[in-house]
Design a protein around this motif. Sequence first.
Motif, PDB file in Angstrom:
ATOM      1  N   VAL A 155      15.654 -41.428 -63.970  1.00 45.84           N
ATOM      2  CA  VAL A 155      16.191 -42.748 -63.630  1.00 45.84           C
ATOM      3  C   VAL A 155      16.051 -43.006 -62.131  1.00 45.84           C
ATOM      4  O   VAL A 155      15.757 -44.132 -61.707  1.00 45.84           O
ATOM      5  CB  VAL A 155      17.665 -42.864 -64.070  1.00 45.84           C
ATOM      6  CG1 VAL A 155      18.253 -44.208 -63.643  1.00 45.84           C
ATOM      7  CG2 VAL A 155      17.777 -42.699 -65.578  1.00 45.84           C
ATOM      8  N   GLU A 156      16.234 -41.968 -61.335  1.00 46.44           N
ATOM      9  CA  GLU A 156      16.036 -42.122 -59.890  1.00 46.44           C
ATOM     10  C   GLU A 156      14.586 -42.487 -59.585  1.00 46.44           C
ATOM     11  O   GLU A 156      14.314 -43.325 -58.715  1.00 46.44           O
ATOM     12  CB  GLU A 156      16.412 -40.824 -59.172  1.00 46.44           C
ATOM     13  CG  GLU A 156      16.382 -40.947 -57.660  1.00 46.44           C
ATOM     14  CD  GLU A 156      16.843 -39.680 -56.960  1.00 46.44           C
ATOM     15  OE1 GLU A 156      16.534 -39.534 -55.759  1.00 46.44           O
ATOM     16  OE2 GLU A 156      17.491 -38.842 -57.609  1.00 46.44           O
ATOM     17  N   LEU A 157      13.664 -41.869 -60.307  1.00 49.19           N
ATOM     18  CA  LEU A 157      12.240 -42.205 -60.157  1.00 49.19           C
ATOM     19  C   LEU A 157      11.986 -43.659 -60.548  1.00 49.19           C
ATOM     20  O   LEU A 157      11.275 -44.389 -59.845  1.00 49.19           O
ATOM     21  CB  LEU A 157      11.399 -41.271 -61.025  1.00 49.19           C
ATOM     22  CG  LEU A 157       9.893 -41.574 -61.104  1.00 49.19           C
ATOM     23  CD1 LEU A 157       9.240 -41.415 -59.744  1.00 49.19           C
ATOM     24  CD2 LEU A 157       9.215 -40.671 -62.137  1.00 49.19           C
ATOM     25  N   ILE A 158      12.594 -44.082 -61.651  1.00 49.16           N
ATOM     26  CA  ILE A 158      12.453 -45.474 -62.096  1.00 49.16           C
ATOM     27  C   ILE A 158      12.992 -46.428 -61.028  1.00 49.16           C
ATOM     28  O   ILE A 158      12.408 -47.483 -60.760  1.00 49.16           O
ATOM     29  CB  ILE A 158      13.183 -45.688 -63.436  1.00 49.16           C
ATOM     30  CG1 ILE A 158      12.465 -44.919 -64.551  1.00 49.16           C
ATOM     31  CG2 ILE A 158      13.268 -47.175 -63.788  1.00 49.16           C
ATOM     32  CD1 ILE A 158      13.219 -44.894 -65.869  1.00 49.16           C
ATOM     33  N   GLY A 159      14.111 -46.028 -60.409  1.00 49.15           N
ATOM     34  CA  GLY A 159      14.689 -46.853 -59.352  1.00 49.15           C
ATOM     35  C   GLY A 159      13.745 -47.031 -58.176  1.00 49.15           C
ATOM     36  O   GLY A 159      13.617 -48.133 -57.626  1.00 49.15           O
ATOM     37  N   LYS A 160      13.060 -45.962 -57.798  1.00 48.46           N
ATOM     38  CA  LYS A 160      12.114 -46.055 -56.684  1.00 48.46           C
ATOM     39  C   LYS A 160      10.902 -46.904 -57.057  1.00 48.46           C
ATOM     40  O   LYS A 160      10.408 -47.697 -56.242  1.00 48.46           O
ATOM     41  CB  LYS A 160      11.679 -44.653 -56.255  1.00 48.46           C
ATOM     42  CG  LYS A 160      12.783 -43.863 -55.566  1.00 48.46           C
ATOM     43  CD  LYS A 160      12.310 -42.496 -55.105  1.00 48.46           C
ATOM     44  CE  LYS A 160      13.423 -41.754 -54.375  1.00 48.46           C
ATOM     45  NZ  LYS A 160      12.993 -40.416 -53.908  1.00 48.46           N
ATOM     46  N   ILE A 161      10.441 -46.738 -58.276  1.00 48.08           N
ATOM     47  CA  ILE A 161       9.314 -47.554 -58.738  1.00 48.08           C
ATOM     48  C   ILE A 161       9.716 -49.031 -58.766  1.00 48.08           C
ATOM     49  O   ILE A 161       8.926 -49.914 -58.409  1.00 48.08           O
ATOM     50  CB  ILE A 161       8.832 -47.087 -60.126  1.00 48.08           C
ATOM     51  CG1 ILE A 161       8.223 -45.683 -60.020  1.00 48.08           C
ATOM     52  CG2 ILE A 161       7.823 -48.066 -60.718  1.00 48.08           C
ATOM     53  CD1 ILE A 161       7.864 -45.059 -61.353  1.00 48.08           C
ATOM     54  N   PHE A 162      10.960 -49.285 -59.157  1.00 48.49           N
ATOM     55  CA  PHE A 162      11.459 -50.666 -59.177  1.00 48.49           C
ATOM     56  C   PHE A 162      11.448 -51.273 -57.772  1.00 48.49           C
ATOM     57  O   PHE A 162      11.019 -52.419 -57.579  1.00 48.49           O
ATOM     58  CB  PHE A 162      12.873 -50.704 -59.756  1.00 48.49           C
ATOM     59  CG  PHE A 162      13.510 -52.062 -59.721  1.00 48.49           C
ATOM     60  CD1 PHE A 162      13.042 -53.082 -60.531  1.00 48.49           C
ATOM     61  CD2 PHE A 162      14.571 -52.326 -58.862  1.00 48.49           C
ATOM     62  CE1 PHE A 162      13.619 -54.347 -60.497  1.00 48.49           C
ATOM     63  CE2 PHE A 162      15.154 -53.582 -58.813  1.00 48.49           C
ATOM     64  CZ  PHE A 162      14.680 -54.591 -59.634  1.00 48.49           C
ATOM     65  N   PHE A 218       4.051 -48.817 -50.614  1.00 44.99           N
ATOM     66  CA  PHE A 218       3.269 -47.578 -50.580  1.00 44.99           C
ATOM     67  C   PHE A 218       4.156 -46.364 -50.288  1.00 44.99           C
ATOM     68  O   PHE A 218       4.074 -45.335 -50.975  1.00 44.99           O
ATOM     69  CB  PHE A 218       2.168 -47.688 -49.519  1.00 44.99           C
ATOM     70  CG  PHE A 218       1.418 -46.407 -49.288  1.00 44.99           C
ATOM     71  CD1 PHE A 218       0.466 -45.965 -50.196  1.00 44.99           C
ATOM     72  CD2 PHE A 218       1.681 -45.630 -48.165  1.00 44.99           C
ATOM     73  CE1 PHE A 218      -0.222 -44.776 -49.989  1.00 44.99           C
ATOM     74  CE2 PHE A 218       1.004 -44.440 -47.950  1.00 44.99           C
ATOM     75  CZ  PHE A 218       0.051 -44.011 -48.869  1.00 44.99           C
ATOM     76  N   VAL A 219       5.017 -46.478 -49.279  1.00 43.59           N
ATOM     77  CA  VAL A 219       5.845 -45.333 -48.876  1.00 43.59           C
ATOM     78  C   VAL A 219       6.880 -44.994 -49.947  1.00 43.59           C
ATOM     79  O   VAL A 219       7.130 -43.818 -50.233  1.00 43.59           O
ATOM     80  CB  VAL A 219       6.529 -45.611 -47.521  1.00 43.59           C
ATOM     81  CG1 VAL A 219       7.475 -44.468 -47.157  1.00 43.59           C
ATOM     82  CG2 VAL A 219       5.491 -45.793 -46.424  1.00 43.59           C
ATOM     83  N   ALA A 224       8.533 -41.295 -54.168  1.00 44.25           N
ATOM     84  CA  ALA A 224       8.955 -41.097 -55.555  1.00 44.25           C
ATOM     85  C   ALA A 224       8.280 -39.886 -56.185  1.00 44.25           C
ATOM     86  O   ALA A 224       8.862 -39.221 -57.048  1.00 44.25           O
ATOM     87  CB  ALA A 224       8.656 -42.352 -56.373  1.00 44.25           C
ATOM     88  N   PHE A 225       7.065 -39.598 -55.741  1.00 47.93           N
ATOM     89  CA  PHE A 225       6.296 -38.515 -56.360  1.00 47.93           C
ATOM     90  C   PHE A 225       6.084 -37.313 -55.440  1.00 47.93           C
ATOM     91  O   PHE A 225       5.489 -36.319 -55.852  1.00 47.93           O
ATOM     92  CB  PHE A 225       4.935 -39.051 -56.823  1.00 47.93           C
ATOM     93  CG  PHE A 225       5.039 -40.103 -57.890  1.00 47.93           C
ATOM     94  CD1 PHE A 225       5.272 -39.757 -59.209  1.00 47.93           C
ATOM     95  CD2 PHE A 225       4.935 -41.448 -57.565  1.00 47.93           C
ATOM     96  CE1 PHE A 225       5.377 -40.726 -60.196  1.00 47.93           C
ATOM     97  CE2 PHE A 225       5.040 -42.431 -58.545  1.00 47.93           C
ATOM     98  CZ  PHE A 225       5.264 -42.063 -59.870  1.00 47.93           C
ATOM     99  N   ASP A 226       6.555 -37.416 -54.198  1.00 48.70           N
ATOM    100  CA  ASP A 226       6.386 -36.315 -53.251  1.00 48.70           C
ATOM    101  C   ASP A 226       7.705 -36.092 -52.514  1.00 48.70           C
ATOM    102  O   ASP A 226       8.108 -36.915 -51.686  1.00 48.70           O
ATOM    103  CB  ASP A 226       5.267 -36.644 -52.256  1.00 48.70           C
ATOM    104  CG  ASP A 226       4.965 -35.486 -51.312  1.00 48.70           C
ATOM    105  OD1 ASP A 226       5.662 -34.453 -51.389  1.00 48.70           O
ATOM    106  OD2 ASP A 226       4.034 -35.617 -50.493  1.00 48.70           O
ATOM    107  N   ALA A 227       8.361 -34.988 -52.803  1.00 51.47           N
ATOM    108  CA  ALA A 227       9.665 -34.700 -52.194  1.00 51.47           C
ATOM    109  C   ALA A 227       9.570 -34.562 -50.678  1.00 51.47           C
ATOM    110  O   ALA A 227      10.537 -34.843 -49.959  1.00 51.47           O
ATOM    111  CB  ALA A 227      10.246 -33.422 -52.794  1.00 51.47           C
TER     112      ALA A 227
END
Length: 275
Positions: A155-162, A218-219, A224-227
């Motif tokens: 869900v955190e990933l979805i939030g960043k994509i949003f 972009f950032v 979202a995919f790179d800690a």
Amino acid sequence: MVGDWWQDINDSTQWQDGVFYTLCAAYALVSAVALIQLIRIELRVPEYGWTTQKVFHLMNFIVNGVRAVVFGFHKQVFIMHPKALVLLLLDLPGLLFFSTFTLLVLFWAEIYHQFQARSLPSDKLRVFYISVNAAMYFIQVCIWVYLWIDDNSVVELIGKIFIAVVSILAALSFLVYGGRLFFMLKRFPIESKGRRKKLHEVGSVTAICFTCFLIRCFVVLLSAFDADASLDVLDHPVLNFIYYMLVEILPSALVLYILRKLPPKRISAQYHPIC
């Protein structure tokens, strides 16, 4: 060696404090400038109520002021639990930034459609603006609430994509309506200093806002995919400094400078509060 040097900076409390207090000061300065300009505009044209120009400066004051407070208390903010609270404090000003600057798009859209044969009523454009913003805040609040209940990485990933999607939509809206208004002004047959100034304003603001929202997209996607590129942690001070400077502080400062002109005391029918 380079990796060790970078890690030493990230782990240094002096660097962390220095960067975040610098960001705090920069945001506070931009917020103060927006407030001063708002007061100047109100003193110049108090009879016109809350024009788009006044609302724009008020929201700039709020957005930058909130950021200044958040980064001023960065030590407390980044260790808050649950993590949803940290995300709320970091992401909410970004959403307010979106609402603030898309006010310019709304204003440009109103001007553009006024001069078209099949013009859209300004009320419909405003309803669309409010609807888009309401939907954005509703979705984001749902994400925060879910993360508050269940700290779920998906869900955190979805939030960043949003956030990234919102940013690219903002960038495209500036490109579309900034470009349309720019070329519409360019086609005007009357050559004048005022027309050239409007072209410069619209072109400059479009370029600045398109770029800053594109960088944000972009950032945020990268984080979202790179800690190692995460922005919601205390131990990435330099990355945070570069990011917030490029996507909020410099764009806000530049746009406030470009749109610094006060409205005339006697407002003609052609007066437009922002452009």
